[in-house]
Design an enzyme around this catalytic site. Sequence first.
Site, PDB file in Angstrom:
ATOM      1  N   ARG A 176       0.824  -1.219   0.000  1.00  0.00           N
ATOM      2  CA  ARG A 176       0.000   0.000   0.000  1.00  0.00           C
ATOM      3  C   ARG A 176       0.861   1.275   0.000  1.00  0.00           C
ATOM      4  O   ARG A 176       0.539   2.267   0.646  1.00  0.00           O
ATOM      5  CB  ARG A 176      -0.938   0.044   1.218  1.00  0.00           C
ATOM      6  CG  ARG A 176      -1.906  -1.079   1.292  1.00  0.00           C
ATOM      7  CD  ARG A 176      -2.911  -1.079   0.136  1.00  0.00           C
ATOM      8  NE  ARG A 176      -3.889  -2.126   0.310  1.00  0.00           N
ATOM      9  CZ  ARG A 176      -3.734  -3.379  -0.121  1.00  0.00           C
ATOM     10  NH1 ARG A 176      -2.652  -3.724  -0.796  1.00  0.00           N
ATOM     11  NH2 ARG A 176      -4.675  -4.289   0.089  1.00  0.00           N
ATOM     12  N   SER A 251     -10.862  -0.715   3.475  1.00  0.00           N
ATOM     13  CA  SER A 251     -10.061  -0.951   4.689  1.00  0.00           C
ATOM     14  C   SER A 251      -9.551   0.376   5.240  1.00  0.00           C
ATOM     15  O   SER A 251      -8.860   1.102   4.520  1.00  0.00           O
ATOM     16  CB  SER A 251      -8.862  -1.839   4.375  1.00  0.00           C
ATOM     17  OG  SER A 251      -9.310  -3.020   3.780  1.00  0.00           O
ATOM     18  N   GLU A 347      -4.786   3.346   6.386  1.00  0.00           N
ATOM     19  CA  GLU A 347      -4.539   3.188   4.942  1.00  0.00           C
ATOM     20  C   GLU A 347      -5.214   4.361   4.215  1.00  0.00           C
ATOM     21  O   GLU A 347      -4.730   4.854   3.210  1.00  0.00           O
ATOM     22  CB  GLU A 347      -5.144   1.858   4.474  1.00  0.00           C
ATOM     23  CG  GLU A 347      -4.997   1.624   2.993  1.00  0.00           C
ATOM     24  CD  GLU A 347      -5.559   0.278   2.531  1.00  0.00           C
ATOM     25  OE1 GLU A 347      -5.382  -0.730   3.241  1.00  0.00           O
ATOM     26  OE2 GLU A 347      -6.188   0.256   1.461  1.00  0.00           O
TER      27      GLU A 347
END
Length: 351
Positions: A176, A251, A347
């Site tokens: 990520r 998420s 995130e």
Amino acid sequence: MIKCSEAVKELYIMIQYNNHSIKEFHTFHTDARTRLLTILANEKEAQQYLSKPAESTNRLVIGGGSNLLFTRDFEGELIQIDNKGFEIIEEKGLWVWVKVAAGENWNTLVQWAVEHGYGGIENLSYIPGTVGAAPVQNIGAYGVEFKEVFNSLEAIDLADGSKQNFYLQELDFDYRYSIFKGSLKNKFLISSVVVKLARYPKVTLDYGNLKEMAQSMSGKKIPDIVDVRNAVIAIRKTKLPNPDELGNAGSFFKNPIITHEHFDDMAELYHDIVSYPQKGGGVKLPAAWLIEKAGFKGFVSGQAGVHPKHALILINLGKAQGGEIYQLSQLIQQKVMEIFGIPLEPEVIIL
Ligand SMILES: Cc1cc2nc3c(=O)[nH]c(=O)nc-3n(C[C@H](O)[C@H](O)[C@H](O)COP(=O)(O)OP(=O)(O)OC[C@H]3O[C@@H](n4cnc5c(N)ncnc54)[C@H](O)[C@@H]3O)c2cc1C
């Protein structure tokens, strides 16, 4: 070669709004405004616009807003590029290289690739957002990451409108993460991306229940990329809330990586702990498991909540302010830290 709406596209011109609501420009759908919102029609226009002196020094490029949380009004300029289309630039041996406009919807690209028999991104089906944002956080799902198909990208410098090419080794891809979240954060507008797809694809099925799902849905022992896409979509539809119905950004936290010693201590206490040992060292834990153990699955605080089926997804129950969702995220971080001694890193980009 496919080019979408070329004739129509040329009719577009830049659109600018002052003090505009951004509720429909991000998937949490919380109410906030931006001082300036600029929508650029294509790459040429983006270069021209960005070569002029900026109206605000606080500029942020957005795509579909599916990884953003606005905690307050945005005191600056949001810029979006609305270019569309993809074209095959080379097809040779095992590979096909496809250049895709940054404003193209990611899932539209996946659908096109699968329909043409090109493999590599079928596991990334149904991830919301634009192609231009895919390299920024190196999107990933079901055992595949964007970096595996990345070839290069074109980006426009927000400071002077100049164009630059970036190649794989320059992007520092990680879980990520890419350089566009590090030293080049908020410095470039990505205008197009080249992906390298497989002409004779092999499917990746070794993640969760993907193999069983693809086999049972297709009735085939060896599913193909169409079957994998169908299975991924079916799983995602049952697990993840649709942002149009329940505001969310997928998420909220990254899955943390802890040391083996820390993991062994936890495994003694929690026999149902799920873990993924990492090649580079350490053990990755599902943040959803930690949040659920901390008692937050289905938790509601005012208009903000944690999804009752998926503890990693924070939701807007309808009228939440961004600040409310942010406060809930901080409470979760605090509790998980208290109980497990593990810091959770968002995130989602918090603004
Ligand atoms: C229901 C749901 C499920 C999701 N599932 C996943 C998943 O499985 N895997 C996953 O990785 N993510 C997932 N996400 C997160 C999100 O879809 C991805 O991060 C996606 O890539 C964001 O795309 P976007 O166009 O909405 O970008 P935005 O949210 O608008 O922006 C994200 C970042 O990219 C930058 N950016 C966007 N466009 C450009 C551009 N053209 N040039 C330069 N910078 C740009 C922004 O500045 C920002 O830093 C999910 C989100 C939702 C709502």
